[in-house]
Design a protein around this motif. Structure first.
Motif, PDB file in Angstrom:
ATOM      1  N   SER A  29       0.831  -1.204   0.000  1.00 29.29           N
ATOM      2  CA  SER A  29       0.000   0.000   0.000  1.00 29.29           C
ATOM      3  C   SER A  29       0.867   1.257   0.000  1.00 29.29           C
ATOM      4  N   VAL A  30       0.329   2.317  -0.579  1.00 23.48           N
ATOM      5  CA  VAL A  30       1.056   3.584  -0.609  1.00 23.48           C
ATOM      6  C   VAL A  30       1.247   4.126   0.807  1.00 23.48           C
ATOM      7  N   GLN A  31       0.345   3.775   1.719  1.00 21.41           N
ATOM      8  CA  GLN A  31       0.497   4.205   3.114  1.00 21.41           C
ATOM      9  C   GLN A  31       1.706   3.540   3.766  1.00 21.41           C
ATOM     10  N   ASP A  32       1.932   2.250   3.456  1.00 21.73           N
ATOM     11  CA  ASP A  32       3.105   1.563   3.999  1.00 21.73           C
ATOM     12  C   ASP A  32       4.393   2.200   3.474  1.00 21.73           C
ATOM     13  N   VAL A  33       4.413   2.498   2.177  1.00 23.69           N
ATOM     14  CA  VAL A  33       5.595   3.119   1.578  1.00 23.69           C
ATOM     15  C   VAL A  33       5.854   4.477   2.206  1.00 23.69           C
ATOM     16  N   ALA A  34       4.808   5.279   2.365  1.00 25.49           N
ATOM     17  CA  ALA A  34       4.957   6.614   2.935  1.00 25.49           C
ATOM     18  C   ALA A  34       5.474   6.562   4.368  1.00 25.49           C
ATOM     19  N   GLN A  35       4.987   5.606   5.136  1.00 26.01           N
ATOM     20  CA  GLN A  35       5.435   5.490   6.524  1.00 26.01           C
ATOM     21  C   GLN A  35       6.913   5.110   6.610  1.00 26.01           C
ATOM     22  N   ALA A  36       7.362   4.250   5.740  1.00 27.01           N
ATOM     23  CA  ALA A  36       8.777   3.873   5.738  1.00 27.01           C
ATOM     24  C   ALA A  36       9.661   5.089   5.471  1.00 27.01           C
ATOM     25  N   PHE A  37       9.295   5.881   4.470  1.00 26.87           N
ATOM     26  CA  PHE A  37      10.064   7.085   4.158  1.00 26.87           C
ATOM     27  C   PHE A  37      10.026   8.089   5.312  1.00 26.87           C
TER      28      PHE A  37
END
Length: 294
Positions: free
Chosen positions: A181-189
Protein backbone atom coordinates in the motif's frame (compact mmCIF):
# COMPACT_ATOMS: atom_id res chain seq x y z
CA UNK A 1 13.30 24.01 14.74
CA UNK A 2 11.87 21.29 12.51
CA UNK A 3 14.26 19.74 10.01
CA UNK A 4 13.83 20.82 6.40
CA UNK A 5 12.95 18.07 3.91
CA UNK A 6 13.08 18.39 0.13
CA UNK A 7 10.87 15.86 -1.67
CA UNK A 8 11.34 15.35 -5.41
CA UNK A 9 8.31 14.09 -7.30
CA UNK A 10 6.12 15.45 -4.51
CA UNK A 11 3.04 15.97 -6.67
CA UNK A 12 2.88 12.33 -7.81
CA UNK A 13 0.87 9.43 -6.46
CA UNK A 14 3.53 8.32 -3.96
CA UNK A 15 4.84 11.84 -3.43
CA UNK A 16 1.58 13.16 -2.04
CA UNK A 17 1.39 10.32 0.48
CA UNK A 18 5.03 10.78 1.55
CA UNK A 19 4.57 14.53 1.97
CA UNK A 20 1.52 13.95 4.15
CA UNK A 21 3.38 11.42 6.32
CA UNK A 22 6.38 13.74 6.73
CA UNK A 23 4.16 16.69 7.69
CA UNK A 24 2.40 14.50 10.27
CA UNK A 25 5.78 13.88 11.89
CA UNK A 26 6.48 17.60 12.20
CA UNK A 27 8.98 18.17 9.38
CA UNK A 28 9.13 21.33 7.31
CA UNK A 29 8.48 19.95 3.84
CA UNK A 30 9.34 21.46 0.47
CA UNK A 31 7.33 19.85 -2.32
CA UNK A 32 9.55 19.67 -5.40
CA UNK A 33 7.91 19.15 -8.79
CA UNK A 34 8.12 20.48 -12.34
CA UNK A 35 5.00 22.60 -11.73
CA UNK A 36 6.18 23.97 -8.40
CA UNK A 37 2.70 23.76 -6.87
CA UNK A 38 2.05 23.33 -3.16
CA UNK A 39 1.17 19.82 -2.01
CA UNK A 40 -1.19 20.07 0.93
CA UNK A 41 0.53 22.16 3.59
CA UNK A 42 3.96 21.67 1.96
CA UNK A 43 5.45 24.64 0.10
CA UNK A 44 5.78 24.03 -3.62
CA UNK A 45 9.14 24.38 -5.30
CA UNK A 46 10.03 24.08 -8.99
CA UNK A 47 12.30 21.09 -9.44
CA UNK A 48 13.22 19.32 -12.66
CA UNK A 49 15.70 16.59 -11.73
CA UNK A 50 16.92 16.30 -15.33
CA UNK A 51 18.14 19.93 -15.15
CA UNK A 52 21.08 20.34 -12.77
CA UNK A 53 20.51 24.10 -12.58
CA UNK A 54 16.94 23.50 -11.41
CA UNK A 55 18.20 21.05 -8.77
CA UNK A 56 20.78 23.56 -7.48
CA UNK A 57 18.14 26.29 -7.22
CA UNK A 58 15.78 23.98 -5.31
CA UNK A 59 18.51 23.01 -2.86
CA UNK A 60 19.42 26.68 -2.43
CA UNK A 61 15.86 27.60 -1.53
CA UNK A 62 14.98 24.63 0.67
CA UNK A 63 18.37 24.22 2.38
CA UNK A 64 17.34 20.64 3.16
CA UNK A 65 18.83 18.49 5.87
CA UNK A 66 16.88 15.54 4.47
CA UNK A 67 16.29 14.73 0.80
CA UNK A 68 13.61 12.28 -0.36
CA UNK A 69 14.15 11.42 -4.03
CA UNK A 70 11.01 9.87 -5.50
CA UNK A 71 11.05 10.89 -9.16
CA UNK A 72 10.55 8.03 -11.58
CA UNK A 73 8.67 7.17 -14.76
CA UNK A 74 7.09 3.87 -15.81
CA UNK A 75 6.91 4.77 -19.49
CA UNK A 76 9.24 6.84 -21.66
CA UNK A 77 7.79 9.85 -23.43
CA UNK A 78 9.74 12.31 -25.57
CA UNK A 79 12.93 13.36 -23.80
CA UNK A 80 11.72 11.82 -20.53
CA UNK A 81 13.72 8.61 -20.89
CA UNK A 82 14.64 6.11 -18.20
CA UNK A 83 18.29 7.13 -18.51
CA UNK A 84 17.57 10.84 -18.13
CA UNK A 85 15.04 10.56 -15.32
CA UNK A 86 16.27 7.62 -13.25
CA UNK A 87 20.00 7.84 -13.81
CA UNK A 88 20.84 11.47 -14.63
CA UNK A 89 18.13 12.72 -12.26
CA UNK A 90 19.61 10.74 -9.38
CA UNK A 91 23.14 11.87 -10.30
CA UNK A 92 22.00 15.52 -10.15
CA UNK A 93 20.24 15.09 -6.79
CA UNK A 94 23.32 13.44 -5.27
CA UNK A 95 25.78 15.90 -6.77
CA UNK A 96 23.90 18.91 -5.35
CA UNK A 97 23.54 17.44 -1.85
CA UNK A 98 25.85 18.68 0.93
CA UNK A 99 27.91 15.89 2.59
CA UNK A 100 25.76 16.02 5.74
CA UNK A 101 22.51 15.28 3.85
CA UNK A 102 20.28 12.42 4.97
CA UNK A 103 19.26 10.92 1.64
CA UNK A 104 16.26 8.61 1.09
CA UNK A 105 15.96 7.02 -2.33
CA UNK A 106 13.01 5.47 -4.13
CA UNK A 107 14.14 2.50 -6.19
CA UNK A 108 11.99 -0.48 -7.19
CA UNK A 109 11.72 -4.17 -6.44
CA UNK A 110 13.63 -5.97 -9.16
CA UNK A 111 16.08 -3.10 -9.71
CA UNK A 112 19.03 -4.71 -11.45
CA UNK A 113 21.48 -3.28 -14.01
CA UNK A 114 21.26 -6.58 -15.89
CA UNK A 115 17.45 -6.65 -16.11
CA UNK A 116 15.74 -7.06 -19.50
CA UNK A 117 13.57 -4.10 -18.51
CA UNK A 118 15.23 -0.71 -19.02
CA UNK A 119 13.07 0.59 -16.18
CA UNK A 120 14.53 -1.95 -13.76
CA UNK A 121 18.03 -1.67 -15.22
CA UNK A 122 18.22 2.11 -14.78
CA UNK A 123 16.77 1.80 -11.29
CA UNK A 124 19.61 -0.62 -10.49
CA UNK A 125 22.21 1.70 -12.00
CA UNK A 126 20.83 4.60 -9.94
CA UNK A 127 21.12 2.52 -6.76
CA UNK A 128 24.84 2.09 -7.46
CA UNK A 129 25.23 5.88 -7.64
CA UNK A 130 23.49 6.25 -4.27
CA UNK A 131 25.75 3.69 -2.58
CA UNK A 132 28.85 5.42 -3.94
CA UNK A 133 27.68 8.91 -2.91
CA UNK A 134 29.21 9.07 0.57
CA UNK A 135 25.90 10.38 1.94
CA UNK A 136 23.87 8.85 4.78
CA UNK A 137 21.53 6.98 2.45
CA UNK A 138 18.63 4.56 2.68
CA UNK A 139 17.17 2.81 -0.37
CA UNK A 140 13.59 1.59 -0.61
CA UNK A 141 12.48 -0.96 -3.20
CA UNK A 142 8.68 -1.17 -3.30
CA UNK A 143 6.69 -3.77 -5.18
CA UNK A 144 3.55 -2.74 -7.09
CA UNK A 145 2.12 0.14 -5.05
CA UNK A 146 -1.63 0.32 -4.60
CA UNK A 147 -3.83 3.15 -3.41
CA UNK A 148 -6.26 5.75 -4.67
CA UNK A 149 -4.89 7.12 -7.93
CA UNK A 150 -2.35 4.36 -8.56
CA UNK A 151 -1.43 3.57 -12.16
CA UNK A 152 -1.32 -0.23 -12.12
CA UNK A 153 -4.49 -1.32 -10.34
CA UNK A 154 -6.43 1.86 -11.05
CA UNK A 155 -5.61 2.01 -14.77
CA UNK A 156 -3.44 -0.71 -16.39
CA UNK A 157 -5.08 -3.77 -14.84
CA UNK A 158 -8.51 -2.12 -14.92
CA UNK A 159 -8.21 -1.49 -18.67
CA UNK A 160 -6.87 -5.00 -19.24
CA UNK A 161 -9.89 -6.69 -17.66
CA UNK A 162 -12.42 -4.19 -19.08
CA UNK A 163 -11.40 -3.81 -22.72
CA UNK A 164 -12.76 -7.04 -24.21
CA UNK A 165 -15.32 -9.80 -23.56
CA UNK A 166 -12.45 -11.98 -22.37
CA UNK A 167 -9.49 -11.21 -20.12
CA UNK A 168 -6.09 -12.06 -21.62
CA UNK A 169 -3.70 -13.71 -19.18
CA UNK A 170 0.03 -13.59 -19.85
CA UNK A 171 1.29 -17.16 -20.08
CA UNK A 172 0.13 -19.46 -17.32
CA UNK A 173 -0.43 -16.53 -14.94
CA UNK A 174 1.90 -17.96 -12.31
CA UNK A 175 4.18 -14.91 -11.97
CA UNK A 176 4.22 -13.83 -8.33
CA UNK A 177 3.52 -10.35 -6.95
CA UNK A 178 3.35 -8.89 -3.46
CA UNK A 179 1.68 -5.46 -3.77
CA UNK A 180 2.24 -2.88 -1.03
CA UNK A 181 0.00 0.00 0.00
CA UNK A 182 1.06 3.58 -0.61
CA UNK A 183 0.50 4.20 3.11
CA UNK A 184 3.11 1.56 4.00
CA UNK A 185 5.59 3.12 1.58
CA UNK A 186 4.96 6.61 2.94
CA UNK A 187 5.44 5.49 6.52
CA UNK A 188 8.78 3.87 5.74
CA UNK A 189 10.06 7.08 4.16
CA UNK A 190 8.71 9.27 6.97
CA UNK A 191 10.16 7.14 9.78
CA UNK A 192 13.63 6.52 8.31
CA UNK A 193 15.22 9.92 9.14
CA UNK A 194 14.79 9.33 12.87
CA UNK A 195 16.17 5.77 12.75
CA UNK A 196 20.00 5.77 12.63
CA UNK A 197 20.13 2.00 12.09
CA UNK A 198 18.52 2.43 8.66
CA UNK A 199 21.53 4.36 7.27
CA UNK A 200 23.28 2.49 4.44
CA UNK A 201 20.49 -0.08 4.34
CA UNK A 202 18.20 -1.17 1.52
CA UNK A 203 14.65 -2.35 2.20
CA UNK A 204 12.25 -4.31 0.02
CA UNK A 205 8.76 -2.90 0.61
CA UNK A 206 6.11 -5.54 0.00
CA UNK A 207 2.65 -6.19 1.37
CA UNK A 208 1.27 -8.86 3.67
CA UNK A 209 0.13 -11.27 0.94
CA UNK A 210 1.54 -12.79 -2.24
CA UNK A 211 -0.57 -13.27 -5.40
CA UNK A 212 -0.13 -14.89 -8.78
CA UNK A 213 -0.87 -12.73 -11.81
CA UNK A 214 -4.04 -14.77 -12.40
CA UNK A 215 -5.20 -14.06 -8.84
CA UNK A 216 -4.67 -10.33 -9.43
CA UNK A 217 -6.84 -10.53 -12.54
CA UNK A 218 -9.53 -12.34 -10.55
CA UNK A 219 -9.37 -9.77 -7.75
CA UNK A 220 -9.65 -6.90 -10.24
CA UNK A 221 -12.68 -8.48 -11.91
CA UNK A 222 -14.33 -9.05 -8.54
CA UNK A 223 -13.69 -5.47 -7.41
CA UNK A 224 -15.28 -4.20 -10.64
CA UNK A 225 -18.22 -6.57 -10.29
CA UNK A 226 -17.43 -8.17 -13.65
CA UNK A 227 -17.68 -11.82 -14.69
CA UNK A 228 -15.52 -12.74 -17.67
CA UNK A 229 -13.48 -15.76 -18.74
CA UNK A 230 -9.71 -15.45 -18.25
CA UNK A 231 -7.93 -16.87 -21.28
CA UNK A 232 -4.19 -17.72 -21.15
CA UNK A 233 -2.15 -16.25 -24.01
CA UNK A 234 1.02 -18.32 -24.66
CA UNK A 235 4.24 -16.41 -24.12
CA UNK A 236 5.48 -16.92 -27.72
CA UNK A 237 2.31 -15.20 -28.96
CA UNK A 238 2.68 -12.40 -26.41
CA UNK A 239 6.29 -11.96 -27.47
CA UNK A 240 5.03 -11.25 -30.98
CA UNK A 241 1.98 -9.18 -30.01
CA UNK A 242 3.56 -6.74 -27.53
CA UNK A 243 6.00 -5.17 -30.05
CA UNK A 244 3.13 -4.75 -32.52
CA UNK A 245 1.08 -2.96 -29.86
CA UNK A 246 3.72 -0.22 -29.68
CA UNK A 247 2.45 1.32 -32.93
CA UNK A 248 -0.74 2.34 -31.10
CA UNK A 249 -0.91 5.92 -29.72
CA UNK A 250 -1.36 4.47 -26.22
CA UNK A 251 -0.44 0.77 -26.14
CA UNK A 252 -2.27 -1.31 -23.50
CA UNK A 253 1.11 -2.60 -22.31
CA UNK A 254 4.62 -1.35 -23.06
CA UNK A 255 7.64 -3.56 -23.72
CA UNK A 256 9.03 -2.64 -20.31
CA UNK A 257 5.79 -3.37 -18.47
CA UNK A 258 5.63 -6.74 -20.23
CA UNK A 259 9.22 -7.57 -19.26
CA UNK A 260 8.52 -6.65 -15.63
CA UNK A 261 5.30 -8.67 -15.50
CA UNK A 262 7.14 -11.76 -16.73
CA UNK A 263 9.79 -11.29 -14.04
CA UNK A 264 7.19 -11.05 -11.27
CA UNK A 265 7.54 -8.69 -8.32
CA UNK A 266 7.80 -10.27 -4.90
CA UNK A 267 10.16 -10.47 -1.93
CA UNK A 268 9.99 -11.06 1.84
CA UNK A 269 9.23 -7.98 3.96
CA UNK A 270 10.80 -9.11 7.24
CA UNK A 271 13.58 -6.49 7.29
CA UNK A 272 11.23 -3.59 6.59
CA UNK A 273 8.68 -4.77 9.17
CA UNK A 274 11.44 -5.07 11.77
CA UNK A 275 12.83 -1.59 11.07
CA UNK A 276 9.57 0.37 10.67
CA UNK A 277 6.10 0.49 12.20
CA UNK A 278 4.06 -0.31 9.10
CA UNK A 279 0.28 -0.80 8.82
CA UNK A 280 0.61 -3.64 6.27
CA UNK A 281 -2.69 -2.86 4.58
CA UNK A 282 -4.14 -5.73 2.51
CA UNK A 283 -4.88 -5.23 -1.19
CA UNK A 284 -8.30 -6.89 -1.03
CA UNK A 285 -9.60 -4.24 1.41
CA UNK A 286 -8.56 -1.29 -0.76
CA UNK A 287 -9.09 -2.56 -4.31
CA UNK A 288 -12.84 -1.80 -4.63
CA UNK A 289 -12.36 1.89 -3.82
CA UNK A 290 -9.27 2.07 -6.05
CA UNK A 291 -11.05 0.77 -9.16
CA UNK A 292 -14.04 3.04 -8.47
CA UNK A 293 -11.73 6.03 -8.06
CA UNK A 294 -13.07 6.82 -4.61
Amino acid sequence: MAASVLVSGASGFVGRAVVEALLARGYRVWAGSRTGKDVGAATGLKLDVTDFGSVLRAYGTAQPEIVVHLVGIIQEEGDQTFERVHLEGTRHMLRAAPPSTRYLHMSALGADPDSASRYSATKGEAEALVRQSGLAWTIFRPSLIFGKGDDFFGRVLKELVSAAPIVPQIGDGSFLFRPVSVQDVAQAFAQAPSLPDTVEQSYDLTGPQEFTFRQLLELELSALGKHKPIIPVPLPLMNLAVPLMQILPKPPITRDQYAMLKEGNTAPNDAARAAFDLPMLPLEDKLPEIVRGE
